[in-house]
Design a protein around this motif. Sequence first.
Motif, PDB file in Angstrom:
ATOM      1  N   SER A  25       8.717  47.592  51.010  1.00 53.92           N
ATOM      2  CA  SER A  25       7.410  47.499  50.356  1.00 53.92           C
ATOM      3  C   SER A  25       7.285  48.677  49.389  1.00 53.92           C
ATOM      4  N   LYS A  27       4.882  49.882  45.717  1.00 58.01           N
ATOM      5  CA  LYS A  27       3.889  49.637  44.677  1.00 58.01           C
ATOM      6  C   LYS A  27       4.011  50.768  43.664  1.00 58.01           C
ATOM      7  N   ARG A  28       3.824  50.418  42.396  1.00 60.40           N
ATOM      8  CA  ARG A  28       3.878  51.465  41.389  1.00 60.40           C
ATOM      9  C   ARG A  28       3.199  50.993  40.105  1.00 60.40           C
ATOM     10  N   TYR A  29       2.827  51.949  39.269  1.00 59.47           N
ATOM     11  CA  TYR A  29       2.337  51.642  37.934  1.00 59.47           C
ATOM     12  C   TYR A  29       3.022  52.583  36.961  1.00 59.47           C
ATOM     13  N   PHE A  53       2.154  47.214  36.272  1.00 65.56           N
ATOM     14  CA  PHE A  53       1.944  47.533  37.674  1.00 65.56           C
ATOM     15  C   PHE A  53       2.657  46.474  38.489  1.00 65.56           C
ATOM     16  N   ASP A  54       3.391  46.922  39.477  1.00 73.68           N
ATOM     17  CA  ASP A  54       4.238  46.029  40.253  1.00 73.68           C
ATOM     18  C   ASP A  54       4.002  46.220  41.742  1.00 73.68           C
ATOM     19  N   ILE A  55       4.099  45.131  42.469  1.00 73.74           N
ATOM     20  CA  ILE A  55       4.010  45.135  43.922  1.00 73.74           C
ATOM     21  C   ILE A  55       5.202  44.325  44.414  1.00 73.74           C
ATOM     22  N   PHE A  59       3.812  42.162  52.503  1.00 70.24           N
ATOM     23  CA  PHE A  59       2.448  42.643  52.719  1.00 70.24           C
ATOM     24  C   PHE A  59       1.662  41.547  53.406  1.00 70.24           C
ATOM     25  N   PRO A  64      -1.548  41.413  48.032  1.00 64.99           N
ATOM     26  CA  PRO A  64      -1.170  41.780  46.668  1.00 64.99           C
ATOM     27  C   PRO A  64      -1.949  41.002  45.604  1.00 64.99           C
ATOM     28  N   GLU A  67      -5.186  42.720  45.200  1.00 62.97           N
ATOM     29  CA  GLU A  67      -5.018  43.987  44.466  1.00 62.97           C
ATOM     30  C   GLU A  67      -4.887  43.767  42.963  1.00 62.97           C
ATOM     31  N   VAL A  68      -4.154  42.731  42.557  1.00 69.51           N
ATOM     32  CA  VAL A  68      -3.986  42.437  41.135  1.00 69.51           C
ATOM     33  C   VAL A  68      -5.342  42.113  40.506  1.00 69.51           C
TER      34      VAL A  68
END
Length: 89
Positions: A25, A27-29, A53-55, A59, A64, A67-68
């Motif tokens: 898992s 997550k980042r931007y 931004f990626d996930i 989860f 996710p 979150e988007v």
Amino acid sequence: GELCSLRYDLTVPFARYVAMNGLTSFKRYQIAKVYRRDNPSKGRYREFYQCDFDIAGKFEKMGPDFEVIKILTELLDELKIGDYEVISS
């Protein structure tokens, strides 16, 4: 075989990083200047900024996706573009 290279895209390096490091898992931007390798057609730039931004990974179901939508609504609110409506298909 090229003497030098430019950063082309943010998505492919992200996918490679996740796969090579066995991440379950992540997550980042990132906002960075990127380049098109080919000759861009009319209306497209060779050099531009990409906001990503990626996930990736496992989860809770629909987490996710939520979150988007949250990120996009916060962005639209900060840009103060006025009222908007989310339309589902």
